[in-house]
Design an enzyme around this catalytic site. Structure first.
Site, PDB file in Angstrom:
ATOM      1  N   LYS A   1      66.901  32.709  27.931  1.00  0.00           N
ATOM      2  CA  LYS A   1      66.796  31.512  27.072  1.00  0.00           C
ATOM      3  C   LYS A   1      68.033  30.655  27.325  1.00  0.00           C
ATOM      4  O   LYS A   1      69.076  30.826  26.698  1.00  0.00           O
ATOM      5  CB  LYS A   1      66.685  31.915  25.593  1.00  0.00           C
ATOM      6  CG  LYS A   1      66.321  30.751  24.697  1.00  0.00           C
ATOM      7  CD  LYS A   1      65.903  31.212  23.326  1.00  0.00           C
ATOM      8  CE  LYS A   1      65.841  30.074  22.332  1.00  0.00           C
ATOM      9  NZ  LYS A   1      64.742  29.137  22.553  1.00  0.00           N
ATOM     10  N   CYS A   2      67.897  29.780  28.313  1.00  0.00           N
ATOM     11  CA  CYS A   2      69.034  28.933  28.702  1.00  0.00           C
ATOM     12  C   CYS A   2      68.571  27.476  28.712  1.00  0.00           C
ATOM     13  O   CYS A   2      67.381  27.188  28.872  1.00  0.00           O
ATOM     14  CB  CYS A   2      69.547  29.329  30.086  1.00  0.00           C
ATOM     15  SG  CYS A   2      68.350  29.177  31.397  1.00  0.00           S
TER      16      CYS A   2
END
Ligand SMILES: Cc1ncc(COP(=O)(O)O)c(C=O)c1O
Length: 311
Positions: A160-161
């Site tokens: 989750k970037c």
């Protein structure tokens, strides 16, 4: 003290300060390349108990630290520190309403996309009343995106970037351009994966079905919660690969995520899902989910972290 949202307090590099005083260098890798990992952590206000509950905080931190590990964004902060900073900044705002709290580890400094650090953190509570209109709709008209979801072989959707959301963006913008609310991505194998900021479930013959975690999806905490809630309520759940045509013939469909909770899908590529209204099982899961996140349903209290001292 309660601050107006435009002057809310955020936790920024070890200090609690006004959001207007938090500044990030324009040349930092987080600004230039989206070199950050983050969580959107939901908190729900329980008026009876006058308490604010963070939902599955420990699981959000597990995912945050896994994302950081995969991108080699070394986090020197332990979980107790992450939790204390989270609680402190919400208390500093005195919030007594539902929130989405953005907790982000980012690469600061003057380096590039290959830099290891310096790694810094901010935590910004965002009152949920101000989340996007798309997420506040009662039902969605979706299309299947012509763009494919990123894959574990290129840029893993498990991370989750910030940068992963560029894939979300092209699909979502395509949907909006063509008059839909949002999109559903297929993965590189041509099978159903997820929405741009949410996971997908369909219902067929009273069975709740969602793509496997290896079908190019984020390991969504809401997805996991729904699987567990459904099973606990004797609703059959199957995690398996889903074909595109199953989207058009299913009995119910919904997207889920910390921000959009459970939002029914009414049409996909203009095919009506059943009678074009939210389905029975979708509504039932939605109600169970809301009872749990707000602490009204006690069986899953271990998923909740109270923010304020208990009276
Ligand atoms: C691509 C994507 N899939 C799924 C989700 C749902 O994840 P969660 O339930 O942990 O919020 C999100 C939300 O962050 C997302 O961005």
């Amino acid at each position: 003290m309660k601050y107006d949202v435009s002057d809310r307090r955020i936790w920024f590099k070890g200090q609690i300060l006004s959001v207007n005083d938090a500044q990030i260098n324009v040349l930092a890798p987080t600004s230039q390349f989206g070199l950050n990992v983050f969580e959107g952590i939901p908190c729900y206000w329980n008026e009876n108990e006058r308490q604010l509950y963070a939902f599955r905080l420990k699981d959000h931190y597990d995912r945050l630290l896994h994302s950081a590990k995969l991108l080699q964004i070394e986090c020197a902060l332990d979980r107790d520190y992450l939790t204390k900073a989270f609680v402190d900044v919400i208390r500093a705002n005195g919030y007594d309403e539902n929130l989405s709290v953005r907790q982000t580890l980012f690469v600061d400094g003057f380096g590039s996309w290959g830099s290891e650090g310096p790694v810094e953190m901010f935590i910004a509570p965002i009152p949920r009343g101000r989340t996007s209109a798309e997420y506040n709709k009662t039902g969605l008209h979706c299309c299947v995106a012509s763009w494919r979801r990123i894959s574990d072989e290129t840029l893993s959707p498990r991370i989750k970037c910030g940068a992963n959301y560029m894939n979300s963006r092209v699909g979502h913008r395509e949907a909006l351009r063509n008059g839909y609310d949002t999109c559903i991505f297929l993965n590189e194998a041509g099978k159903v994966s997820e929405g741009p900021g949410s996971c997908l479930f369909i219902v067929k013959n009273n069975e709740v079905i969602t793509p496997s975690l290896t079908d190019s999806v984020l390991e969504s905490i809401t997805r996991d919660s729904i699987v567990k809630i459904a099973k606990a309520n004797n609703i059959r759940v199957v995690e398996r690969t889903i074909d595109r045509t199953e989207l058009y013939t299913c009995d119910e469909a919904f997207l889920c995520g910390s921000a959009m909770e459970i939002t029914p899908i009414l049409t996909i590529d203009r095919y009506k899902i059943s009678d074009g209204k939210a389905g029975k099982i979708t509504n039932c899961l939605h109600q169970l989910y809301l009872d749990i996140v707000t602490g009204r349903e006690k069986s899953k209290k271990h998923w909740l972290t109270p923010i304020y001292d208990q009276k």
